[in-house]
Motif scaffolding. Structure first.
Motif, mmCIF file in Angstrom:
data_model
loop_
_atom_site.group_PDB
_atom_site.id
_atom_site.type_symbol
_atom_site.label_atom_id
_atom_site.label_comp_id
_atom_site.label_asym_id
_atom_site.label_seq_id
_atom_site.Cartn_x
_atom_site.Cartn_y
_atom_site.Cartn_z
ATOM 1 N N ALA A 1 38.572 -5.623 -8.505
ATOM 2 C CA ALA A 1 39.135 -5.556 -9.795
ATOM 3 C C ALA A 1 40.241 -4.748 -9.688
ATOM 4 O O ALA A 1 40.572 -4.116 -8.845
ATOM 5 C CB ALA A 1 38.040 -4.805 -10.740
ATOM 6 N N GLY B 1 34.305 -11.490 -9.095
ATOM 7 C CA GLY B 1 33.618 -10.291 -9.473
ATOM 8 C C GLY B 1 33.458 -9.218 -8.319
ATOM 9 O O GLY B 1 32.519 -8.252 -8.271
ATOM 10 N N TYR C 1 34.358 -1.192 -12.808
ATOM 11 C CA TYR C 1 33.676 -1.723 -13.998
ATOM 12 C C TYR C 1 32.428 -0.889 -14.288
ATOM 13 O O TYR C 1 31.988 -0.077 -13.109
ATOM 14 C CB TYR C 1 33.025 -3.209 -13.755
ATOM 15 N N MET D 1 38.590 -11.308 -7.487
ATOM 16 C CA MET D 1 38.447 -10.836 -8.683
ATOM 17 C C MET D 1 37.724 -11.700 -9.743
ATOM 18 O O MET D 1 36.869 -11.476 -10.153
ATOM 19 C CB MET D 1 39.671 -10.769 -9.312
ATOM 20 N N TYR D 2 38.024 -13.058 -9.670
ATOM 21 C CA TYR D 2 37.445 -14.195 -10.425
ATOM 22 C C TYR D 2 35.792 -14.035 -10.019
ATOM 23 O O TYR D 2 35.037 -14.381 -10.862
ATOM 24 C CB TYR D 2 37.975 -15.405 -10.029
ATOM 25 N N MET E 1 31.389 -14.562 -13.746
ATOM 26 C CA MET E 1 32.054 -14.248 -12.471
ATOM 27 C C MET E 1 31.239 -14.404 -11.232
ATOM 28 O O MET E 1 31.581 -15.297 -10.477
ATOM 29 C CB MET E 1 32.462 -12.676 -12.353
ATOM 30 N N ALA F 1 35.019 -3.846 -7.420
ATOM 31 C CA ALA F 1 34.599 -3.954 -8.785
ATOM 32 C C ALA F 1 33.690 -3.140 -9.394
ATOM 33 O O ALA F 1 33.837 -2.592 -10.361
ATOM 34 C CB ALA F 1 34.058 -5.599 -9.042
ATOM 35 N N GLU G 1 41.422 -5.035 -16.932
ATOM 36 C CA GLU G 1 42.559 -6.208 -16.766
ATOM 37 C C GLU G 1 41.633 -7.215 -15.812
ATOM 38 O O GLU G 1 41.091 -7.077 -14.833
ATOM 39 C CB GLU G 1 43.620 -5.700 -15.730
ATOM 40 N N TYR G 2 41.598 -8.615 -16.172
ATOM 41 C CA TYR G 2 41.075 -9.788 -15.539
ATOM 42 C C TYR G 2 41.952 -11.055 -15.921
ATOM 43 O O TYR G 2 42.176 -11.153 -17.108
ATOM 44 C CB TYR G 2 39.578 -9.791 -16.153
ATOM 45 N N ASP G 3 42.150 -11.665 -14.868
ATOM 46 C CA ASP G 3 42.894 -12.911 -15.134
ATOM 47 C C ASP G 3 44.186 -12.834 -15.855
ATOM 48 O O ASP G 3 44.480 -13.921 -16.740
ATOM 49 C CB ASP G 3 41.754 -13.860 -15.479
#
Length: 359
Positions: free
Chosen positions: A168, A165, A186, A162-163, A96, A182, A78-80
């Motif tokens: 997360a 990096g 990730y 989050m943006y 990021m 993150a 999940e991102y943005d």
């Protein structure tokens, strides 16, 4: 340069979005092709991420498949506000880490450097946490532009991190996001890539998802990926995915599809108008007196044409799918009406409720 008929251009667009008769097998295949599955809490019928998957996969899709792919298998992340395939991370990661922020955002982060460090320290020591479990130790509050945030600065800071990096979304509990570092969410060992090369790779993936898009359009972000094309009756310069051109000879045919208003197929409004002669306006934020098709009307695609809009919602007890109207943008013939009604009934059965109000 490729020269395409409007019919072929629409077929390319429909097939790229997995909306032809050849359905994908699972949510990972959907995410890999579309590049992103929009998450939105508006559930007039069903949340967008689930309707988007159902519109492609059909009966074989169950909501648990999406959470498994994200939380257990880590094939999606999940991102943005979107679920994305993990295969995109090597391209997103350099962006990021080098993201250019607005001056006001930079000032906010600088003023709240201690708050940002507090969040990182807490996640490091305690592991994944809900935003509600993280204290607000901010020194400065951001302006609440648009009214999307309350006075608590934790959700805003988490999203900014989050943006960049740093953190997360690890999983969800209901609609609430659970956050972690993150590096623990990730995969490790992502390949090194320059921001320029990453953006080029992302442009190619965006074109793969769209099939065909206007060259250098801010709506599509395809830049000059793929190959140049001209479309019959259009003055635009287009970019087309060469693999989509090659696949035109293998045409599985069309079908009916009911699309969530946040579906990726609908995002590029100028392209919708230019290729499909479809002017889509989401009336969710309009006063009731100004709505023509309904609060959250779902566009109806049959083959390569948008022919109607479904105004329907679950009742208050979520026991019935109540159809307010099936708006015909062009008069349906008997076969089209049968296809559309069958798709609406399938939608209701997939949710697990009877349909009411469908003639």
């Amino acid at each position: 340069m490729h020269r395409l008929s409007r019919d072929d251009a629409r077929r390319i667009a429909v097939r790229a979005q997995l909306l032809d008769a050849d359905r994908p097998a699972d949510v990972v295949e959907v995410a890999e092709q579309l590049g992103a599955i929009k998450i939105d809490p508006t559930a007039v019928i069903s949340p967008s991420e689930h309707t988007i998957c159902w519109s492609r996969i059909g009966w074989a899709y169950e909501p648990g498949q999406l959470s498994k792919a994200v939380e257990t298998d880590r094939q999606l992340f999940e991102y943005d506000g979107q679920f994305r395939p993990t295969s995109l991370l090597p391209f997103l990661w350099p962006l990021m880490r080098t993201r250019t922020l607005r001056a006001a955002t930079r000032e906010y982060l600088e003023a709240n450097a201690r708050f940002r460090a507090d969040i990182l320290a807490r996640l490091t020591s305690e592991g994944e946490l809900l935003a509600a479990d993280i204290p607000d130790t901010s020194q400065v509050q951001a302006k609440n532009e648009g009214g999307w945030y309350g006075s608590n600065q934790v959700p805003r800071m988490l999203e900014l991190m989050m943006y960049l990096g740093e953190v997360a979304v690890s999983r969800r509990v209901g609609r609430q996001r659970v956050w972690d570092l993150a590096e623990r969410v990730y995969p490790t060992g992502l390949p090194e890539m320059s921001p320029e090369d990453a953006e080029t790779a992302l442009a190619a993936r965006r074109l793969q998802a769209l099939g065909i898009a206007r060259q250098k359009s801010s709506w599509s972000g395809v830049g000059v990926a793929g190959e140049e094309a001209r479309v019959e009756g259009s003055t635009w310069v287009w970019r087309v995915d060469p693999e989509a051109i090659a696949a035109l000879e293998d045409d599985p045919g069309g079908r009916a599809a009911v699309l969530n208003p946040y579906d990726r197929m609908l995002f590029d409004r100028p392209r919708l108008a230019e290729l499909f002669d479809f002017e889509f306006v989401l009336e969710q934020f309009k006063p009731k007196s100004q709505r023509v098709y309904g609060y959250f009307a779902h566009p109806i695609l049959v083959g390569d044409r948008f022919i109607g809009l479904l105004d329907a919602a679950l009742d208050k007890r979520k026991e019935n799918l109540v159809v307010g109207a099936v708006h015909e943008l062009v008069p349906f013939d008997d076969e089209e009406r049968e296809m559309v009604h069958a798709e609406i009934r399938d939608l209701a059965e997939w949710i697990g409720v009877p349909v009411r109000g469908l003639d």
